[in-house]
Design a protein around this motif. Structure first.
Motif, PDB file in Angstrom:
ATOM      1  N   ILE A 114     -39.211 -37.065 -37.699  1.00  0.00           N
ATOM      2  CA  ILE A 114     -39.092 -38.554 -37.852  1.00  0.00           C
ATOM      3  C   ILE A 114     -40.307 -39.097 -38.160  1.00  0.00           C
ATOM      4  O   ILE A 114     -41.237 -39.081 -37.715  1.00  0.00           O
ATOM      5  CB  ILE A 114     -38.922 -38.646 -36.153  1.00  0.00           C
ATOM      6  N   LEU A 115     -40.023 -39.889 -39.220  1.00  0.00           N
ATOM      7  CA  LEU A 115     -41.170 -40.717 -39.787  1.00  0.00           C
ATOM      8  C   LEU A 115     -41.067 -42.200 -39.428  1.00  0.00           C
ATOM      9  O   LEU A 115     -39.876 -42.934 -39.746  1.00  0.00           O
ATOM     10  CB  LEU A 115     -40.863 -40.643 -41.486  1.00  0.00           C
ATOM     11  N   VAL A 116     -42.139 -42.558 -38.907  1.00  0.00           N
ATOM     12  CA  VAL A 116     -42.122 -43.963 -38.193  1.00  0.00           C
ATOM     13  C   VAL A 116     -42.937 -44.633 -38.919  1.00  0.00           C
ATOM     14  O   VAL A 116     -44.156 -44.424 -38.959  1.00  0.00           O
ATOM     15  CB  VAL A 116     -42.331 -44.066 -36.814  1.00  0.00           C
ATOM     16  N   ARG A 117     -42.622 -45.777 -39.702  1.00  0.00           N
ATOM     17  CA  ARG A 117     -43.487 -46.523 -40.292  1.00  0.00           C
ATOM     18  C   ARG A 117     -43.733 -47.798 -39.554  1.00  0.00           C
ATOM     19  O   ARG A 117     -43.274 -48.592 -39.199  1.00  0.00           O
ATOM     20  CB  ARG A 117     -42.956 -47.040 -41.812  1.00  0.00           C
ATOM     21  N   VAL A 118     -45.188 -47.897 -39.097  1.00  0.00           N
ATOM     22  CA  VAL A 118     -45.652 -48.938 -38.217  1.00  0.00           C
ATOM     23  C   VAL A 118     -45.858 -50.293 -38.901  1.00  0.00           C
ATOM     24  O   VAL A 118     -46.840 -50.167 -39.970  1.00  0.00           O
ATOM     25  CB  VAL A 118     -46.867 -48.437 -37.663  1.00  0.00           C
ATOM     26  N   GLU A 119     -45.327 -51.434 -38.629  1.00  0.00           N
ATOM     27  CA  GLU A 119     -45.624 -52.540 -39.181  1.00  0.00           C
ATOM     28  C   GLU A 119     -47.195 -53.134 -38.667  1.00  0.00           C
ATOM     29  O   GLU A 119     -47.407 -52.927 -37.429  1.00  0.00           O
ATOM     30  CB  GLU A 119     -44.605 -53.608 -38.792  1.00  0.00           C
ATOM     31  N   PRO A 120     -47.762 -53.414 -39.686  1.00  0.00           N
ATOM     32  CA  PRO A 120     -49.103 -53.846 -39.403  1.00  0.00           C
ATOM     33  C   PRO A 120     -49.097 -55.051 -38.497  1.00  0.00           C
ATOM     34  O   PRO A 120     -49.926 -55.167 -37.521  1.00  0.00           O
ATOM     35  CB  PRO A 120     -49.838 -54.231 -40.691  1.00  0.00           C
ATOM     36  N   GLY A 121     -48.007 -55.900 -38.575  1.00  0.00           N
ATOM     37  CA  GLY A 121     -47.823 -57.103 -37.671  1.00  0.00           C
ATOM     38  C   GLY A 121     -47.785 -56.857 -36.574  1.00  0.00           C
ATOM     39  O   GLY A 121     -48.199 -57.822 -35.420  1.00  0.00           O
ATOM     40  N   CYS A 122     -47.306 -55.639 -35.918  1.00  0.00           N
ATOM     41  CA  CYS A 122     -47.153 -55.485 -34.380  1.00  0.00           C
ATOM     42  C   CYS A 122     -48.399 -55.149 -33.827  1.00  0.00           C
ATOM     43  O   CYS A 122     -48.368 -55.109 -32.796  1.00  0.00           O
ATOM     44  CB  CYS A 122     -46.029 -54.012 -34.288  1.00  0.00           C
ATOM     45  N   LEU A 123     -49.499 -55.140 -34.385  1.00  0.00           N
ATOM     46  CA  LEU A 123     -50.779 -55.044 -33.778  1.00  0.00           C
ATOM     47  C   LEU A 123     -51.465 -56.292 -33.952  1.00  0.00           C
ATOM     48  O   LEU A 123     -52.782 -56.338 -33.569  1.00  0.00           O
ATOM     49  CB  LEU A 123     -51.664 -54.080 -34.574  1.00  0.00           C
ATOM     50  N   GLY A 124     -50.841 -57.419 -34.145  1.00  0.00           N
ATOM     51  CA  GLY A 124     -51.332 -58.566 -34.148  1.00  0.00           C
ATOM     52  C   GLY A 124     -51.725 -59.228 -35.555  1.00  0.00           C
ATOM     53  O   GLY A 124     -51.347 -58.610 -36.559  1.00  0.00           O
ATOM     54  N   PRO A 125     -52.230 -60.379 -35.564  1.00  0.00           N
ATOM     55  CA  PRO A 125     -52.404 -61.123 -37.046  1.00  0.00           C
ATOM     56  C   PRO A 125     -53.495 -60.202 -37.930  1.00  0.00           C
ATOM     57  O   PRO A 125     -53.367 -60.573 -39.151  1.00  0.00           O
ATOM     58  CB  PRO A 125     -53.165 -62.417 -36.775  1.00  0.00           C
ATOM     59  N   THR A 126     -54.182 -59.388 -37.357  1.00  0.00           N
ATOM     60  CA  THR A 126     -55.127 -58.802 -38.127  1.00  0.00           C
ATOM     61  C   THR A 126     -55.003 -57.149 -38.083  1.00  0.00           C
ATOM     62  O   THR A 126     -55.601 -56.430 -38.483  1.00  0.00           O
ATOM     63  CB  THR A 126     -56.583 -58.998 -37.636  1.00  0.00           C
ATOM     64  N   GLY A 127     -53.603 -57.062 -37.850  1.00  0.00           N
ATOM     65  CA  GLY A 127     -53.193 -55.499 -37.759  1.00  0.00           C
ATOM     66  C   GLY A 127     -53.451 -54.872 -38.978  1.00  0.00           C
ATOM     67  O   GLY A 127     -53.613 -53.565 -38.727  1.00  0.00           O
ATOM     68  N   PRO A 183     -48.250 -46.216 -41.505  1.00  0.00           N
ATOM     69  CA  PRO A 183     -48.426 -47.672 -42.106  1.00  0.00           C
ATOM     70  C   PRO A 183     -47.093 -47.984 -42.810  1.00  0.00           C
ATOM     71  O   PRO A 183     -46.852 -47.424 -43.747  1.00  0.00           O
ATOM     72  CB  PRO A 183     -49.531 -48.129 -42.726  1.00  0.00           C
ATOM     73  N   ARG A 184     -46.518 -49.039 -42.513  1.00  0.00           N
ATOM     74  CA  ARG A 184     -45.344 -49.675 -43.339  1.00  0.00           C
ATOM     75  C   ARG A 184     -45.907 -50.630 -44.317  1.00  0.00           C
ATOM     76  O   ARG A 184     -45.892 -52.009 -43.983  1.00  0.00           O
ATOM     77  CB  ARG A 184     -44.257 -50.062 -42.394  1.00  0.00           C
ATOM     78  N   TYR A 185     -46.432 -50.351 -45.295  1.00  0.00           N
ATOM     79  CA  TYR A 185     -46.897 -51.369 -46.351  1.00  0.00           C
ATOM     80  C   TYR A 185     -45.770 -51.955 -47.128  1.00  0.00           C
ATOM     81  O   TYR A 185     -45.935 -53.173 -47.676  1.00  0.00           O
ATOM     82  CB  TYR A 185     -48.081 -50.776 -47.317  1.00  0.00           C
ATOM     83  N   ASP A 186     -44.675 -51.132 -47.446  1.00  0.00           N
ATOM     84  CA  ASP A 186     -43.691 -51.297 -48.273  1.00  0.00           C
ATOM     85  C   ASP A 186     -42.512 -51.725 -47.530  1.00  0.00           C
ATOM     86  O   ASP A 186     -41.803 -50.830 -46.987  1.00  0.00           O
ATOM     87  CB  ASP A 186     -43.349 -50.109 -49.248  1.00  0.00           C
ATOM     88  N   LYS A 187     -42.318 -52.912 -47.446  1.00  0.00           N
ATOM     89  CA  LYS A 187     -40.931 -53.500 -46.644  1.00  0.00           C
ATOM     90  C   LYS A 187     -39.772 -52.957 -47.039  1.00  0.00           C
ATOM     91  O   LYS A 187     -38.578 -53.124 -46.403  1.00  0.00           O
ATOM     92  CB  LYS A 187     -40.905 -55.070 -46.608  1.00  0.00           C
ATOM     93  N   SER A 188     -39.535 -52.345 -48.248  1.00  0.00           N
ATOM     94  CA  SER A 188     -38.257 -52.050 -48.933  1.00  0.00           C
ATOM     95  C   SER A 188     -37.937 -50.634 -48.146  1.00  0.00           C
ATOM     96  O   SER A 188     -36.601 -50.220 -48.204  1.00  0.00           O
ATOM     97  CB  SER A 188     -38.341 -51.881 -50.313  1.00  0.00           C
ATOM     98  N   LEU A 189     -38.902 -50.017 -47.486  1.00  0.00           N
ATOM     99  CA  LEU A 189     -38.610 -48.495 -47.000  1.00  0.00           C
ATOM    100  C   LEU A 189     -38.321 -49.041 -45.350  1.00  0.00           C
ATOM    101  O   LEU A 189     -38.780 -49.949 -44.738  1.00  0.00           O
ATOM    102  CB  LEU A 189     -40.005 -47.769 -46.824  1.00  0.00           C
ATOM    103  N   ASP A 190     -37.200 -47.809 -44.895  1.00  0.00           N
ATOM    104  CA  ASP A 190     -36.999 -48.212 -43.450  1.00  0.00           C
ATOM    105  C   ASP A 190     -38.104 -47.812 -42.472  1.00  0.00           C
ATOM    106  O   ASP A 190     -39.062 -47.273 -42.920  1.00  0.00           O
ATOM    107  CB  ASP A 190     -35.786 -46.947 -43.145  1.00  0.00           C
TER     108      ASP A 190
END
Length: 105
Positions: free
Chosen positions: A7-20, A49-56
């Motif tokens: 299970i590959l989980v791509r973590v949105e930097p924004g979920c860690l706050g504005p400087t995530g 990290p999820r840098y590419d928003k086109s990826l799930d």
């Protein structure tokens, strides 16, 4: 069952706050061991990290191949779970890990 589902989980930097974006990689390193203990006999977890928003945000793989949603549900049903349950586990664990990460840093 001999094959582990990844299970590959791509973590949105924004979920860690504005400087995530400044520490999302450190967070993934911090959280990977926590996730690795979830159903460890049947699942491999990988947080990145999820840098590419086109990826799930979540991708299920078996032996390096991406599973379709139907294939993933079939495999998860053999583990007596579902994608919905796994998604809830991910959300809950991410919340806990975020809190612990900020406590430690």
């Amino acid at each position: 069952m001999t094959k582990k589902l990844t299970i590959l989980v791509r973590v949105e930097p924004g979920c860690l706050g504005p400087t995530g974006k400044d520490y999302v990689e450190d967070f993934c390193t911090f959280a990977n061991p926590v996730f690795s203990r979830i159903r460890e006999q049947a699942l491999n977890w990988q947080l990145v990290p999820r840098y590419d928003k086109s990826l799930d945000e979540v991708e299920l793989q078996l032996e390096g191949r991406k599973l379709t949603p139907e294939q993933a549900e079939k495999y998860l049903s053999m583990l007596d779970t579902s994608f919905t349950e796994i998604s809830e586990d991910i959300g809950n664990k991410l919340s806990i890990c975020i809190d612990k990460f900020f406590e430690a840093h």
